[in-house]
Design a protein around this motif. Structure first.
Motif, PDB file in Angstrom:
ATOM      1  N   PRO A 119       0.834  -1.207   0.000  1.00 41.36           N
ATOM      2  CA  PRO A 119       0.000   0.000   0.000  1.00 41.36           C
ATOM      3  C   PRO A 119       0.866   1.252   0.000  1.00 41.36           C
ATOM      4  O   PRO A 119       1.790   1.381   0.803  1.00 41.36           O
ATOM      5  CB  PRO A 119      -0.797  -0.123   1.304  1.00 41.36           C
ATOM      6  N   GLN A 125      -7.838   3.255  -3.711  1.00 43.04           N
ATOM      7  CA  GLN A 125      -8.286   3.233  -2.317  1.00 43.04           C
ATOM      8  C   GLN A 125      -8.775   1.858  -1.839  1.00 43.04           C
ATOM      9  O   GLN A 125      -8.387   1.387  -0.781  1.00 43.04           O
ATOM     10  CB  GLN A 125      -9.393   4.270  -2.101  1.00 43.04           C
ATOM     11  N   THR A 126      -9.618   1.181  -2.603  1.00 39.90           N
ATOM     12  CA  THR A 126     -10.151  -0.115  -2.184  1.00 39.90           C
ATOM     13  C   THR A 126      -9.030  -1.136  -2.016  1.00 39.90           C
ATOM     14  O   THR A 126      -9.013  -1.905  -1.061  1.00 39.90           O
ATOM     15  CB  THR A 126     -11.183  -0.622  -3.211  1.00 39.90           C
ATOM     16  N   ARG A 127      -8.071  -1.116  -2.929  1.00 34.46           N
ATOM     17  CA  ARG A 127      -6.938  -2.044  -2.858  1.00 34.46           C
ATOM     18  C   ARG A 127      -6.080  -1.754  -1.618  1.00 34.46           C
ATOM     19  O   ARG A 127      -5.657  -2.666  -0.915  1.00 34.46           O
ATOM     20  CB  ARG A 127      -6.104  -1.923  -4.134  1.00 34.46           C
ATOM     21  N   VAL A 128      -5.819  -0.462  -1.344  1.00 39.36           N
ATOM     22  CA  VAL A 128      -5.022  -0.072  -0.173  1.00 39.36           C
ATOM     23  C   VAL A 128      -5.726  -0.513   1.109  1.00 39.36           C
ATOM     24  O   VAL A 128      -5.094  -1.042   2.032  1.00 39.36           O
ATOM     25  CB  VAL A 128      -4.754   1.447  -0.164  1.00 39.36           C
ATOM     26  N   GLU A 129      -7.048  -0.305   1.176  1.00 38.00           N
ATOM     27  CA  GLU A 129      -7.800  -0.702   2.377  1.00 38.00           C
ATOM     28  C   GLU A 129      -7.719  -2.213   2.595  1.00 38.00           C
ATOM     29  O   GLU A 129      -7.539  -2.675   3.720  1.00 38.00           O
ATOM     30  CB  GLU A 129      -9.250  -0.244   2.267  1.00 38.00           C
ATOM     31  N   GLY A 130      -7.832  -2.994   1.531  1.00 40.03           N
ATOM     32  CA  GLY A 130      -7.730  -4.451   1.649  1.00 40.03           C
ATOM     33  C   GLY A 130      -6.353  -4.880   2.130  1.00 40.03           C
ATOM     34  O   GLY A 130      -6.221  -5.734   3.017  1.00 40.03           O
ATOM     35  N   THR A 132      -4.201  -3.041   3.806  1.00 37.06           N
ATOM     36  CA  THR A 132      -4.034  -2.549   5.176  1.00 37.06           C
ATOM     37  C   THR A 132      -4.751  -3.459   6.164  1.00 37.06           C
ATOM     38  O   THR A 132      -4.214  -3.772   7.237  1.00 37.06           O
ATOM     39  CB  THR A 132      -4.550  -1.100   5.289  1.00 37.06           C
ATOM     40  N   ASP A 133      -5.948  -3.919   5.819  1.00 37.16           N
ATOM     41  CA  ASP A 133      -6.676  -4.854   6.686  1.00 37.16           C
ATOM     42  C   ASP A 133      -5.897  -6.164   6.849  1.00 37.16           C
ATOM     43  O   ASP A 133      -5.817  -6.715   7.948  1.00 37.16           O
ATOM     44  CB  ASP A 133      -8.072  -5.144   6.129  1.00 37.16           C
ATOM     45  N   ARG A 136      -3.010  -5.514   9.181  1.00 39.37           N
ATOM     46  CA  ARG A 136      -3.518  -5.356  10.548  1.00 39.37           C
ATOM     47  C   ARG A 136      -3.822  -6.722  11.168  1.00 39.37           C
ATOM     48  O   ARG A 136      -3.484  -6.981  12.315  1.00 39.37           O
ATOM     49  CB  ARG A 136      -4.766  -4.468  10.544  1.00 39.37           C
TER      50      ARG A 136
END
Length: 156
Positions: A119, A125-130, A132-133, A136
């Protein structure tokens, strides 16, 4: 004539060297050790979202690049005198990285033997959120394992 040109060139280099030495260049997600001229009791970073600073011991400062940008760091001694002040330039290292564009959407890949998604600011954005999740969740599993949690290492 040649002596004058050489003298002018030497004088120009003398004035250029301090300007080049005034900035500290750090790559995003990398750290750099700075040796201070005296014991620091406080460190201030102009924009902590760009870089982070930690005093390891009184005379050792560790700077970490967070996001691309420019900020500064100031170290103070115990009576408030400035013992260190520099500008920090945080840049994104591009060695072994590939930007993949699908129309207006960008994804960043870090490549060694294989290329993997990472990321980065500016990526879709959707790819970065996935991503990042997923990171995490991996950190949560590692934290539970280090704490000796009996939940089998699975996040709850």
């Amino acid at each position: 004539m040649i002596k004058r040109i050489a003298a002018a060139f030497t004088l120009a280099l003398a004035f250029m060297a301090p300007a080049a030495a005034s900035d500290i260049d750090i790559a995003v997600e990398h750290a750099q050790v700075i040796r201070l001229p005296g014991d620091a009791s406080a460190v201030v970073v102009g924009n902590p979202s760009i870089a982070d600073a930690m005093v390891h011991d009184g005379r050792t400062l560790i700077l970490t690049g967070r996001l691309q940008g420019r900020t500064n760091v100031i170290a103070l001694d115990r009576i408030g005198r400035v013992i260190y002040s520099r500008d920090i330039v945080v840049s994104n290292p591009v060695d072994n990285q590939v930007a993949l564009f699908r129309g207006p959407d960008r994804s960043t890949l870090s490549c060694g033997d294989v290329c993997e998604d990472i990321p980065r600011v500016g990526d879709e954005q959707t790819r970065v959120e996935g991503l990042t999740d997923q990171q995490r969740n991996r950190l949560s599993i590692a934290d539970q394992a280090m704490a000796g949690d009996d939940s089998g290492g699975m996040p709850q």
